[in-house]
Design an enzyme around this catalytic site. Structure first.
Site, PDB file in Angstrom:
ATOM      1  N   GLY A  19     -48.965  13.528  10.035  1.00 27.27           N
ATOM      2  CA  GLY A  19     -48.776  13.442  11.468  1.00 27.27           C
ATOM      3  C   GLY A  19     -49.221  11.984  12.019  1.00 27.27           C
ATOM      4  O   GLY A  19     -49.007  11.534  13.235  1.00 27.27           O
ATOM      5  N   CYS A  79     -18.690  16.935  20.316  1.00 30.93           N
ATOM      6  CA  CYS A  79     -18.481  17.193  21.706  1.00 30.93           C
ATOM      7  C   CYS A  79     -19.541  17.916  22.325  1.00 30.93           C
ATOM      8  O   CYS A  79     -19.591  19.118  22.403  1.00 30.93           O
ATOM      9  CB  CYS A  79     -17.430  18.597  21.307  1.00 30.93           C
ATOM     10  SG  CYS A  79     -15.652  17.539  20.707  1.00 30.93           S
ATOM     11  N   TYR A 118     -37.090  11.760   9.329  1.00 32.26           N
ATOM     12  CA  TYR A 118     -36.310  13.048  10.186  1.00 32.26           C
ATOM     13  C   TYR A 118     -34.929  12.294  10.754  1.00 32.26           C
ATOM     14  O   TYR A 118     -34.802  12.764  11.795  1.00 32.26           O
ATOM     15  CB  TYR A 118     -37.365  13.312  11.345  1.00 32.26           C
ATOM     16  CG  TYR A 118     -38.784  13.682  10.777  1.00 32.26           C
ATOM     17  CD1 TYR A 118     -38.927  14.907  10.122  1.00 32.26           C
ATOM     18  CD2 TYR A 118     -39.653  13.028  11.102  1.00 32.26           C
ATOM     19  CE1 TYR A 118     -39.984  15.260   9.486  1.00 32.26           C
ATOM     20  CE2 TYR A 118     -41.137  13.559  10.613  1.00 32.26           C
ATOM     21  CZ  TYR A 118     -41.299  14.508   9.639  1.00 32.26           C
ATOM     22  OH  TYR A 118     -42.457  15.125   9.305  1.00 32.26           O
TER      23      TYR A 118
HETATM   24  N1  LLP Z   1     -47.686  18.382   6.553  1.00 36.38           N
HETATM   25  C1  LLP Z   1     -47.303  19.648   7.320  1.00 36.38           C
HETATM   26  C2  LLP Z   1     -48.027  20.862   6.966  1.00 36.38           C
HETATM   27  C3  LLP Z   1     -46.261  19.313   8.152  1.00 36.38           C
HETATM   28  O1  LLP Z   1     -45.789  20.417   9.001  1.00 36.38           O
HETATM   29  C4  LLP Z   1     -45.735  18.241   8.575  1.00 36.38           C
HETATM   30  C5  LLP Z   1     -44.607  17.823   9.474  1.00 36.38           C
HETATM   31  C6  LLP Z   1     -46.169  16.966   7.843  1.00 36.38           C
HETATM   32  C7  LLP Z   1     -47.133  17.295   7.052  1.00 36.38           C
HETATM   33  C8  LLP Z   1     -45.738  15.569   7.812  1.00 36.38           C
HETATM   34  O2  LLP Z   1     -45.910  15.229   9.081  1.00 36.38           O
HETATM   35  P1  LLP Z   1     -45.642  13.537   9.550  1.00 36.38           P
HETATM   36  O3  LLP Z   1     -46.591  12.882   8.871  1.00 36.38           O
HETATM   37  O4  LLP Z   1     -44.095  13.379   8.938  1.00 36.38           O
HETATM   38  O5  LLP Z   1     -45.761  13.563  10.959  1.00 36.38           O
HETATM   39  N2  LLP Z   1     -38.892  16.590  13.133  1.00 36.38           N
HETATM   40  C9  LLP Z   1     -39.665  16.027  13.969  1.00 36.38           C
HETATM   41  C10 LLP Z   1     -41.228  16.101  13.061  1.00 36.38           C
HETATM   42  C11 LLP Z   1     -41.537  17.469  12.550  1.00 36.38           C
HETATM   43  C12 LLP Z   1     -42.763  17.280  11.754  1.00 36.38           C
HETATM   44  C13 LLP Z   1     -42.955  19.170  11.042  1.00 36.38           C
HETATM   45  N3  LLP Z   1     -44.222  18.661  10.202  1.00 36.38           N
HETATM   46  C14 LLP Z   1     -39.477  14.691  14.405  1.00 36.38           C
HETATM   47  O6  LLP Z   1     -38.356  14.189  14.179  1.00 36.38           O
HETATM   48  O7  LLP Z   1     -40.392  14.183  15.050  1.00 36.38           O
END
Ligand code: LLP
Length: 417
Positions: free
Chosen positions: A235, A338, A367
Site C-alpha cells: 500500500g 469504443c 497496475y
Molecule cells: N498485499 C495485498 C494483500 C494486496 O491486496 C495488495 C494490493 C498489495 C499487497 C499490494 O499493494 P500496493 O503496495 O501495490 O499498493 N489496481 C489498483 C490497486 C489494487 C491493489 C490491490 N491490492 C490500482 O491500480 O491502484
C-alpha cells in the site's frame, strides 16, 4: 523519482518505440532496484523481509529482478504462484492472500510448500486444514486481520475498514489462533493486515500495527506461542502527481518499533512502491481533433492497455519524448476504444503535440499491463526491460492469432449430460 520527469533517456525510449511499435510498456531495472534499496535501507534495524506483490507487475523479467534483490513474493492466485515459482522464488518465501481461495488453490499452495497461507475467514481455515489433510503436508498459516483502520485513498483500494470483505474480524482472531494451535496440520506463523493501496500517510500503518500487536499479545496470552512474523501488507504510495509522501524511514519508524519489541520479524508486501515509477507506457499521437469546444489528442493506447485513468480517474503525467518549446493547450488525451470512458487524461495542459510523435505516460509500471485486456480485439502491448543502455523485449506484442487461440468456430465436440 518524481512525476513529470522521465527517468529513462527519451532518445532510448524513442528508439524502442520505433523498433517495437506503440503502444509499448518500458520498465527500468535500475529504478526498481533503487526503490527496493531505499526500503531495505530504512528497515536495516529490524529483522524483515520484503515480499513483492506480484499483482502490481507480474512480468517474469520484473520478478527475476526482485528475486535477485532477495525479495519474497506476495501472491493472490495460483496463477501468480505459477509466475512466482517460474521466476525462481522459494515457496517458503511466498505469502498467499485473498478472500476467495478455492479448495484447489489451497491444495496447490500447500503442496507447493507456500510459507504463509493467509486465511481470511473461519471457513477458509477449515478448507485449508482439509487441504493439508489431503496432501499430508502441514501448512504455514497467517491470519489476515481486519484491523478496522481507515486509510485516505480511493474507495476501490481501501481494504482495512471494519465493513470490508477483507480479513478476519478483530474480535474473532484469538479464537481462530486457538483453533489453529490445536491442529497439527496447520501452524500459526503470522498476523497480517493490508489496509489499502496508494496510501500517502504513515498514521494508518502505525494504528494498524498497534492493533496487530495487541492481538499478538492476546494470542500469546491465550497460550499460542508459534508466531514468528507480523505482516503489515503493501500500500505504500508513490508520487504520480502532487502527492506529498512520507519517506521509507518515516514508514519504518511507524511500524518497526512495536514489531521489534515483540521479538517478531516484520513482513511487507509492497507492489506499487517498487515498480510504478519504474515504468512508462509509450504511445503515438494519431490525430488531433476539435469537438464542441474541446480539443482531443487521439493516441494509439487506450483503456485496454492502461485502465487506471478510466477506472479510478487516476492522474498520470504525460510527456512528449520530443523536446522543444512549444505553446501549450488544454486537451483530452483519448484512445481508440469504443467507449467515451476511454481516456488517458482529461482537461490536461500539454505542449502542442503533433500526429506521429511519441508520448510517455508516466507511473505505469504498476497496475498497468497486468490490468490490460483485449477488449475491442486489441492485442496487448509488448513489455520491454531496460538495463543501462541495453534493453530486451520481456513479452512480445500479442498477435492477431493470439486473440483467437483456443477458440472453436466450427463445433467438433458436442456434449450432452
Ligand atoms: N498485499 C495485498 C494483500 C494486496 O491486496 C495488495 C494490493 C498489495 C499487497 C499490494 O499493494 P500496493 O503496495 O501495490 O499498493 N489496481 C489498483 C490497486 C489494487 C491493489 C490491490 N491490492 C490500482 O491500480 O491502484
Amino acid at each position: 523519482m518524481g512525476p513529470g520527469v522521465l527517468t529513462l533517456d527519451p532518445a532510448l525510449l524513442a528508439g524502442i518505440a520505433g523498433r517495437c511499435g506503440t503502444p509499448v510498456y518500458v520498465y527500468s531495472g535500475n529504478a526498481i532496484r533503487a526503490q527496493y534499496h531505499a526500503l531495505q535501507d530504512a528497515l536495516q534495524q529490524i529483522p524483515h523481509r520484503i515480499h513483492y506483490s506480484v499483482k502490481a507487475n507480474g512480468n517474469l523479467g520484473i520478478l527475476r529482478i526482485l528475486r535477485q534483490l532477495g525479495a519474497g513474493a506476495d501472491i493472490v492466485s495460483v496463477g501468480e504462484l505459477h509466475r512466482a515459482t517460474r521466476a525462481g522464488f522459494q515457496p517458503e518465501q511466498i505469502v498467499f492472500s485473498g478472500v476467495g481461495k478455492t479448495e484447489a488453490e489451497l491444495e496447490q499452495a500447500v503442496r507447493a510448500g507456500v510459507g504463509f497461507i493467509h486465511v481470511e475467514s473461519a471457513g477458509e481455515l477449515e478448507g485449508l486444514i482439509a487441504a493439508a489433510e489431503r496432501t499430508g503436508r502441514a501448512a504455514g498459516v497467517g491470519v489476515r486481520v481486519n484491523p478496522d483502520v481507515t486509510a485516505d485513498t480511493h474507495p476501490y483500494t481501501k481494504t482495512g475498514e471494519r465493513t470490508t470483505k477483507f480479513g478476519v474480524p478483530y474480535d474473532e482472531v484469538v479464537g481462530l489462533a486457538r483453533r489453529i494451535a490445536t491442529d497439527p496440520r496447520v501452524r500459526l506463523r503470522s498476523l497480517a493486515m493490508h489496509i489499502g493501496s496508494q496510501i500517502t500517510d504513515v498514521e494508518p500503518y502505525r494504528r494498524g500495527t498497534v492493533r496487530l500487536l495487541e492481538l499478538v499479545a492476546a494470542v500469546r496470552a491465550s497460550g499460542v506461542h508459534t508466531l514468528e512474523c507480523v505482516d503489515v501488507g503493501g500500500g505504500l504510495g508513490v508520487r504520480y502527481h502532487e502527492e506529498e509522501l512520507p519517506s521509507p524511514r518515516d514508514f519504518a519508524a511507524a511500524v518497526a518499533p512495536p514489531v521489534r519489541a515483540a521479538g517478531l520479524t516484520l513482513l511487507l508486501e509492497p507492489g506499487r512502491f517498487l515498480v510504478a515509477n519504474a515504468g512508462v507506457l509509450l504511445t503515438r499521437v494519431l490525430y488531433r481533433k476539435h469537438a464542441g469546444g474541446r480539443e482531443y489528442v487521439i493516441v494509439d493506447a487506450g483503456m485496454t492497455d492502461f485502465v487506471r485513468p478510466s477506472h479510478y480517474h487516476a492522474h498520470h503525467e504525460i510527456v512528449p519524448l520530443r523536446d522543444g518549446n512549444r505553446p501549450s493547450r488544454v486537451v483530452n488525451v483519448v484512445g481508440p476504444v469504443c467507449e467515451s470512458g476511454d481516456f488517458l487524461a482529461l482537461d490536461r495542459r500539454l505542449p502542442l503535440v503533433e500526429p506521429g510523435e511519441y508520448l510517455a505516460v508516466l507511473g505505469t509500471g504498476a497496475y498497468g499491463f497486468v490490468m490490460s485486456s483485449t477488449y475491442n480485439a486489441r492485442p496487448r502491448p509488448p513489455e520491454v526491460i531496460v538495463e543501462g543502455d541495453r534493453w530486451y523485449v520481456a513479452r512480445p506484442r500479442e498477435t492477431l492469432e493470439d486473440l483467437v487461440r483456443g477458440e472453436v468456430d466450427e463445433p467438433v465436440e458436442w456434449q450432452r449430460l
